[in-house]
Write an enzyme that holds these catalytic residues in place. Structure first.
Site, PDB file in Angstrom:
ATOM      1  N   GLY A  10       0.846  -1.186   0.000  1.00  0.00           N
ATOM      2  CA  GLY A  10       0.000   0.000   0.000  1.00  0.00           C
ATOM      3  C   GLY A  10       0.877   1.231   0.000  1.00  0.00           C
ATOM      4  N   ALA A  12       2.184   5.055   1.523  1.00  0.00           N
ATOM      5  CA  ALA A  12       2.674   5.519   2.818  1.00  0.00           C
ATOM      6  C   ALA A  12       1.494   5.826   3.728  1.00  0.00           C
ATOM      7  CB  ALA A  12       3.552   6.751   2.630  1.00  0.00           C
ATOM      8  N   SER A  14      -0.850   4.046   4.875  1.00  0.00           N
ATOM      9  CA  SER A  14      -2.113   3.479   4.383  1.00  0.00           C
ATOM     10  C   SER A  14      -2.770   2.539   5.383  1.00  0.00           C
ATOM     11  CB  SER A  14      -1.872   2.723   3.080  1.00  0.00           C
ATOM     12  OG  SER A  14      -1.006   1.622   3.314  1.00  0.00           O
ATOM     13  N   SER A  17       0.903  -1.614   7.866  1.00  0.00           N
ATOM     14  CA  SER A  17       1.617  -2.218   9.001  1.00  0.00           C
ATOM     15  C   SER A  17       0.645  -2.689  10.074  1.00  0.00           C
ATOM     16  CB  SER A  17       2.623  -1.225   9.601  1.00  0.00           C
ATOM     17  OG  SER A  17       3.689  -1.011   8.710  1.00  0.00           O
ATOM     18  N   HIS A  51       5.773   2.601  15.998  1.00  0.00           N
ATOM     19  CA  HIS A  51       5.520   1.231  15.535  1.00  0.00           C
ATOM     20  C   HIS A  51       5.654   0.229  16.684  1.00  0.00           C
ATOM     21  CE1 HIS A  51       4.965   0.864  11.111  1.00  0.00           C
ATOM     22  NE2 HIS A  51       5.408   2.115  11.124  1.00  0.00           N
TER      23      HIS A  51
END
Length: 173
Positions: A10, A12, A14, A17, A51
């Site tokens: 996908g 950036a 999107s 992750s 993250h």
């Protein structure tokens, strides 16, 4: 039947992750996270921190900006590994002036022989304008070729846009 290799791509930011992390968590297996980024500035440091917080605990994290093979070779059928992401891995090799076709071949072979389940994230970079410089054009072409090769080898391919998954190949578990 579980897919051995799921390829999630996908744009950036999107949601690819977060979607991939949920796939891994829902597997119920031992979770590995192969981190391919290199942290050179505060902006990237903050992104990595975000993250880590987003995926939470219960992961074994391996930082591998270049060589994913040792970790992939060590996985068993009781393991699932999220590689986030192929784009950073490719960028690292491009900027190090490594042989991209050779490195891509090594990665594809490692994915093929891995005994664990794998989810690999990548960016779709082909929807924009033609870049104005040679390095960016070289990257765009290399990323496109890598994405095509990963999609061909994958059991499942999912495109994520605005956090919404669209299965392009195969079937999600």
């Amino acid at each position: 039947m579980r897919p051995d290799l799921t390829f999630v791509l996908g744009g950036a930011a999107s949601g690819k992750s977060a979607f991939s992390e949920q796939l891994v968590v829902s597997s119920g297996k031992n979770r590995f996270y192969l981190a391919t980024s290199q942290v050179f500035d505060d902006e990237m440091r903050l992104k990595v921190k975000h993250h880590i917080a987003q995926r939470g605990s219960g992961w074994t994290t391996v930082e591998a900006p270049f060589d994913l093979t040792p970790t992939l070779a060590g996985l068993t059928s009781g393991d699932v590994c999220l590689i986030d992401c192929a784009t950073m891995w490719l960028t690292n090799h491009l900027l190090a002036e490594n042989d991209l076709l050779h490195e891509q071949g090594k990665l594809l072979q490692a994915l093929k022989t891995c005994e664990g389940q794998i989810v690999i994230v990548s960016n779709e970079v082909g929807h924009g304008i033609v870049p104005d410089n040679a390095l960016s054009r070289r990257f765009r072409e290399a990323q496109g070729r890598l994405n095509i090769a990963l999609a061909a080898q994958a059991d499942v391919v999912v495109q994520v846009t605005a956090g919404l998954p669209l299965v392009l190949k195969g079937q999600l578990p």
